[in-house]
Design an enzyme around this catalytic site. Structure first.
Site, PDB file in Angstrom:
ATOM      1  N   GLY A  53      44.570  34.946  48.808  1.00 51.48           N
ATOM      2  CA  GLY A  53      44.460  36.173  47.788  1.00 51.48           C
ATOM      3  C   GLY A  53      43.944  37.415  48.584  1.00 51.48           C
ATOM      4  CE1 TYR A  85      35.343  37.365  38.766  1.00 53.89           C
ATOM      5  CE2 TYR A  85      34.282  39.171  38.148  1.00 53.89           C
ATOM      6  CZ  TYR A  85      34.923  38.476  39.006  1.00 53.89           C
ATOM      7  OH  TYR A  85      34.855  38.905  40.316  1.00 53.89           O
ATOM      8  CG  ASP A 116      43.459  23.346  41.204  1.00 56.42           C
ATOM      9  OD1 ASP A 116      42.248  23.798  41.391  1.00 56.42           O
ATOM     10  OD2 ASP A 116      44.259  23.682  40.327  1.00 56.42           O
ATOM     11  CB  THR A 158      30.128  41.636  37.559  1.00 50.38           C
ATOM     12  OG1 THR A 158      30.331  41.976  36.062  1.00 50.38           O
ATOM     13  CG2 THR A 158      30.645  40.166  37.882  1.00 50.38           C
ATOM     14  NE  ARG A 178      36.722  49.514  32.119  1.00 51.51           N
ATOM     15  CZ  ARG A 178      37.354  49.111  33.144  1.00 51.51           C
ATOM     16  NH1 ARG A 178      38.556  49.119  33.546  1.00 51.51           N
ATOM     17  NH2 ARG A 178      36.671  49.195  34.283  1.00 51.51           N
ATOM     18  CG  ASN A 229      42.292  44.896  33.435  1.00 47.96           C
ATOM     19  OD1 ASN A 229      42.573  45.397  32.212  1.00 47.96           O
ATOM     20  ND2 ASN A 229      42.360  43.644  33.634  1.00 47.96           N
ATOM     21  CB  ILE A 249      38.721  38.788  48.682  1.00 49.55           C
ATOM     22  CG1 ILE A 249      38.491  39.707  47.378  1.00 49.55           C
ATOM     23  CG2 ILE A 249      37.340  38.764  49.561  1.00 49.55           C
ATOM     24  CD1 ILE A 249      38.131  41.262  47.892  1.00 49.55           C
ATOM     25  CB  SER A 280      31.065  39.771  41.057  1.00 50.46           C
ATOM     26  OG  SER A 280      31.356  40.880  40.482  1.00 50.46           O
ATOM     27  CE  LYS A 290      33.478  35.698  40.915  1.00 49.82           C
ATOM     28  NZ  LYS A 290      34.132  35.016  42.025  1.00 49.82           N
ATOM     29  CG  PHE A 292      28.572  46.902  44.930  1.00 51.73           C
ATOM     30  CD1 PHE A 292      27.721  45.907  45.453  1.00 51.73           C
ATOM     31  CD2 PHE A 292      27.769  47.800  43.979  1.00 51.73           C
ATOM     32  CE1 PHE A 292      26.484  45.765  45.162  1.00 51.73           C
ATOM     33  CE2 PHE A 292      26.488  47.426  43.604  1.00 51.73           C
ATOM     34  CZ  PHE A 292      26.038  46.338  43.959  1.00 51.73           C
TER      35      PHE A 292
HETATM   36  N1  UDP Z   1      38.541  53.433  35.421  1.00 44.38           N
HETATM   37  C1  UDP Z   1      39.446  54.579  35.244  1.00 44.38           C
HETATM   38  N2  UDP Z   1      40.591  54.105  34.388  1.00 44.38           N
HETATM   39  C2  UDP Z   1      41.363  53.219  34.916  1.00 44.38           C
HETATM   40  C3  UDP Z   1      40.573  52.068  35.523  1.00 44.38           C
HETATM   41  C4  UDP Z   1      39.416  52.274  35.980  1.00 44.38           C
HETATM   42  O1  UDP Z   1      39.005  55.518  34.728  1.00 44.38           O
HETATM   43  O2  UDP Z   1      42.588  52.722  34.472  1.00 44.38           O
HETATM   44  C5  UDP Z   1      37.414  53.705  35.776  1.00 44.38           C
HETATM   45  C6  UDP Z   1      36.391  52.770  35.205  1.00 44.38           C
HETATM   46  O3  UDP Z   1      36.098  53.381  34.064  1.00 44.38           O
HETATM   47  C7  UDP Z   1      35.382  52.715  36.329  1.00 44.38           C
HETATM   48  C8  UDP Z   1      36.002  52.888  37.636  1.00 44.38           C
HETATM   49  O4  UDP Z   1      37.134  53.494  37.231  1.00 44.38           O
HETATM   50  O5  UDP Z   1      34.231  53.899  36.030  1.00 44.38           O
HETATM   51  C9  UDP Z   1      36.018  51.460  38.370  1.00 44.38           C
HETATM   52  O6  UDP Z   1      36.676  50.729  37.490  1.00 44.38           O
HETATM   53  P1  UDP Z   1      37.276  49.583  37.859  1.00 44.38           P
HETATM   54  O7  UDP Z   1      37.809  48.785  36.729  1.00 44.38           O
HETATM   55  O8  UDP Z   1      38.157  49.480  39.183  1.00 44.38           O
HETATM   56  O9  UDP Z   1      35.867  48.650  38.492  1.00 44.38           O
HETATM   57  P2  UDP Z   1      34.590  48.259  37.852  1.00 44.38           P
HETATM   58  O10 UDP Z   1      34.577  48.509  36.464  1.00 44.38           O
HETATM   59  O11 UDP Z   1      34.450  46.792  37.807  1.00 44.38           O
HETATM   60  O12 UDP Z   1      33.361  48.869  38.408  1.00 44.38           O
END
Ligand code: UDP
Length: 334
Positions: free
Chosen positions: A10, A149, A58, A126, A292, A198, A12, A124, A153, A178
């Site tokens: 993968g 998700y 797996d 998160t 978002r 995403n 990472i 993560s 973790k 991070f």
């Molecule tokens: N982001 C954005 N447009 C995108 C994807 C992400 O503006 O199409 C922003 C998102 O709102 C966040 C930052 O980029 O502030 C990092 O997002 P990512 O999904 O990469 O990581 P995470 O949210 O897990 O920190």
């Protein structure tokens, strides 16, 4: 020292494999190739000049995992296999709970059978949910995760904590990533998300390649310097080196010890756009879109614990991250 690395095909895991092999570890990779690419093990061999065993299995298959422990005297496990698509985890939570916890439990059960005591886990940041303060220390509150998700973790971290309580010789080192971005400088390894990405960097790369029309910047009214969200982006090669240090630590210590892997430096979404434009020399089309759901204004690591205890620190710059990511993406298009 022999290290079983799960998820080694993968994004990472492949970088972790290269750094561990370069550090002189004997690496055995297990990956079911559900997200990893089948030519990644070959690429790791090309990069390192070292051959290693690769098992397409797996890790939820206990007999298959036992087979690996039968064939090799494993000293430590680095567990980087798992589903990681946040949006998918919201729509298919059972898939995430089943796979991610099952994989970890199966490995830990086989390790218990064989007396293997060192476990490094891909966790993560998160798990911190929406932080009260930044930079975030490892002692900050965890558990109010915003999606399935993240909760997998968190749950695996708790399983590891309980296991360490029950077995004073066991060593568990969760690494809270991070925002890993970038790719190997060779252009041979990088991120290959399936479908429309995403995450910010893969999305930027698709826009730069003309495969998506423009970047939607989610929110420009956050309480930050330019209104866009700030994140702690870390080069995947620095992150991978953190794993090598964590394995060294895990085999020399016992108990549960968690570390942030970040740079401690924050960049806004607009900063990322500007650095990317500077590195590629081309404008990147973007527009502002609504916030978002679940995004925090600022997410930033305090990486000092890793520096103190692991002797590890991220050194690559945001320019390196954008340059290497772009080079890998460019190589894929040829
Ligand atoms: N982001 C954005 N447009 C995108 C994807 C992400 O503006 O199409 C922003 C998102 O709102 C966040 C930052 O980029 O502030 C990092 O997002 P990512 O999904 O990469 O990581 P995470 O949210 O897990 O920190």
């Amino acid at each position: 020292m022999t290290v079983l690395l799960t998820g080694g095909a993968g994004y990472i895991g492949s970088h972790v494999a290269v750094e561990m092999i370069n550090a002189g570890f004997n690496v055995v990779i297990a990956d079911n190739l559900s997200a990893g690419h089948k030519d990644v093990p070959e690429r790791i061999k090309t990069l390192t000049g070292v051959s290693f065993p690769f098992f397409e299995i797996d890790i939820c298959d206990k007999e298959a995992v036992r087979g690996i422990f039968d064939s090799f005297s494993v000293d430590a496990v680095v567990h980087a296999a798992g589903y990681k698509a946040v949006a998918e985890s919201v729509s298919l939570p059972l898939k995430y709970y089943r796979n991610n916890t099952d994989g970890a439990l199966t490995l830990l059960e086989v390790m218990a059978e064989r007396g293997v005591k060192a476990f490094v886990f891909s966790s993560s940041a998160t798990v911190y949910g929406i932080p009260d303060t930044v930079p975030i220390k490892e002692t900050a509150h965890t558990g109010d995760c915003l999606n399935a998700y993240g909760r997998t973790k968190y749950i695996i971290e708790k399983i590891l904590e309980d296991l360490c309580r029950s077995d004073p010789l066991f060593s568990a080192v969760p690494l809270r990533y991070f925002n890993p971005v970038g790719a190997h400088r060779s252009g041979l390894l990088g991120d290959d998300p399936i479908g429309v990405p995403n995450n910010l960097m893969p999305y930027i790369l698709r826009v730069a390649a003309g495969r998506l029309p423009e970047l939607n910047i989610f929110g420009n009214d956050y309480p930050t310097k330019d209104g866009t969200c700030i994140r702690d982006y870390i080069h995947v090669v620095d992150l991978a080196k953190g794993h090598t240090a964590a394995v060294d630590y895990a085999v020399k210590h016992s108990g549960y010890e968690v570390f942030n892997l970040g740079t401690g430096i924050g960049y806004s979404v607009l900063d990322m756009v500007r650095v990317f434009e500077k590195v590629t020399g081309r404008p990147l089309p973007y527009k502002f879109a609504p916030r978002r759901e679940g995004d925090s204004a600022e997410y930033l690591a305090d990486p000092s614990k890793a520096e103190k205890n692991l002797g590890w620190r991220a050194v690559l710059t945001i320019e390196d991250m954008c340059f290497d990511a772009q080079r890998y993406e460019g190589g894929k298009e040829q």
